[in-house]
Motif scaffolding. Structure first.
Motif, PDB file in Angstrom:
ATOM      1  N   LEU A   1      52.991  63.964  45.826  1.00 52.14           N
ATOM      2  CA  LEU A   1      52.373  63.250  44.712  1.00 52.14           C
ATOM      3  C   LEU A   1      52.445  64.072  43.433  1.00 52.14           C
ATOM      4  N   GLN A   2      52.687  63.377  42.321  1.00 51.72           N
ATOM      5  CA  GLN A   2      52.680  63.984  41.002  1.00 51.72           C
ATOM      6  C   GLN A   2      51.282  63.860  40.407  1.00 51.72           C
ATOM      7  N   ASP A   3      50.977  64.691  39.417  1.00 53.68           N
ATOM      8  CA  ASP A   3      49.697  64.582  38.723  1.00 53.68           C
ATOM      9  C   ASP A   3      49.651  63.264  37.954  1.00 53.68           C
TER      10      ASP A   3
ATOM     11  N   ARG B   1      52.565  67.123  26.489  1.00 54.18           N
ATOM     12  CA  ARG B   1      52.483  65.858  25.748  1.00 54.18           C
ATOM     13  C   ARG B   1      53.844  65.508  25.167  1.00 54.18           C
ATOM     14  N   ILE B   2      54.236  64.253  25.334  1.00 54.48           N
ATOM     15  CA  ILE B   2      55.444  63.704  24.725  1.00 54.48           C
ATOM     16  C   ILE B   2      54.995  62.569  23.815  1.00 54.48           C
ATOM     17  N   THR B   3      55.501  62.566  22.576  1.00 54.26           N
ATOM     18  CA  THR B   3      55.169  61.508  21.623  1.00 54.26           C
ATOM     19  C   THR B   3      56.418  60.702  21.317  1.00 54.26           C
ATOM     20  N   LEU B   4      56.318  59.375  21.477  1.00 52.43           N
ATOM     21  CA  LEU B   4      57.415  58.466  21.175  1.00 52.43           C
ATOM     22  C   LEU B   4      57.052  57.620  19.965  1.00 52.43           C
TER      23      LEU B   4
ATOM     24  N   GLU C   1      50.986  62.058  28.619  1.00 52.98           N
ATOM     25  CA  GLU C   1      50.462  63.374  28.966  1.00 52.98           C
ATOM     26  C   GLU C   1      50.390  63.537  30.481  1.00 52.98           C
ATOM     27  N   GLN C   2      50.744  64.743  30.935  1.00 56.84           N
ATOM     28  CA  GLN C   2      50.642  65.077  32.350  1.00 56.84           C
ATOM     29  C   GLN C   2      50.426  66.583  32.461  1.00 56.84           C
ATOM     30  N   VAL C   3      49.629  66.998  33.426  1.00 52.83           N
ATOM     31  CA  VAL C   3      49.394  68.427  33.648  1.00 52.83           C
ATOM     32  C   VAL C   3      50.607  69.023  34.347  1.00 52.83           C
ATOM     33  N   ASP C   4      51.109  70.121  33.802  1.00 52.56           N
ATOM     34  CA  ASP C   4      52.198  70.869  34.429  1.00 52.56           C
ATOM     35  C   ASP C   4      51.572  71.749  35.505  1.00 52.56           C
ATOM     36  N   PRO C   5      51.891  71.514  36.774  1.00 49.81           N
ATOM     37  CA  PRO C   5      51.236  72.280  37.844  1.00 49.81           C
ATOM     38  C   PRO C   5      51.573  73.772  37.826  1.00 49.81           C
ATOM     39  N   ARG C   6      52.699  74.149  37.194  1.00 49.07           N
ATOM     40  CA  ARG C   6      53.074  75.566  37.146  1.00 49.07           C
ATOM     41  C   ARG C   6      52.222  76.348  36.162  1.00 49.07           C
ATOM     42  N   SER C   7      51.902  75.715  35.014  1.00 55.18           N
ATOM     43  CA  SER C   7      51.129  76.419  33.981  1.00 55.18           C
ATOM     44  C   SER C   7      49.688  75.922  33.897  1.00 55.18           C
TER      45      SER C   7
ATOM     46  N   ILE D   1      46.267  54.080  29.227  1.00 55.41           N
ATOM     47  CA  ILE D   1      46.644  53.712  30.590  1.00 55.41           C
ATOM     48  C   ILE D   1      46.827  54.998  31.379  1.00 55.41           C
ATOM     49  N   THR D   2      46.216  55.075  32.558  1.00 54.67           N
ATOM     50  CA  THR D   2      46.381  56.233  33.431  1.00 54.67           C
ATOM     51  C   THR D   2      47.070  55.770  34.708  1.00 54.67           C
ATOM     52  N   LEU D   3      48.216  56.389  35.019  1.00 54.98           N
ATOM     53  CA  LEU D   3      48.952  56.083  36.237  1.00 54.98           C
ATOM     54  C   LEU D   3      48.611  57.127  37.291  1.00 54.98           C
ATOM     55  N   VAL D   4      48.139  56.662  38.443  1.00 56.02           N
ATOM     56  CA  VAL D   4      47.744  57.547  39.535  1.00 56.02           C
ATOM     57  C   VAL D   4      48.791  57.423  40.639  1.00 56.02           C
TER      58      VAL D   4
END
Length: 77
Positions: free
Chosen positions: A23-25, A50-53, A39-45, A13-16
């Protein structure tokens, strides 16, 4: 807006983020048999974070969204 894709080993699932405000990535959520990753791109780096639950953590999160402030433990099913 969001998209749903069924791949060989996961549902993705991709949330836009849309709208006039800041707006967030995009956030990509992949659901596997034994875990869920976000997963989300960190705009600073400019790197993907990635976070795994585990499935237990996901169940706790689902319950927490509907509960008031406090400390809880779910009973095993």
């Amino acid at each position: 807006m969001f998209t749903i894709e069924h791949e060989f080993d996961a549902t993705v699932i991709t949330l836009v983020d849309e709208g006039p405000d800041y707006l967030q990535d995009d956030v990509t959520i992949s659901a596997f048999d034994d875990c869920v990753t976000l997963e989300q791109v960190d705009p600073r780096s400019d790197e993907v974070v990635r976070i795994t639950l585990s499935m237990a953590q996901l169940a706790d999160l689902r319950a927490a969204l509907n509960l008031p402030e406090g400390s809880y433990r779910l009973k095993p099913e």
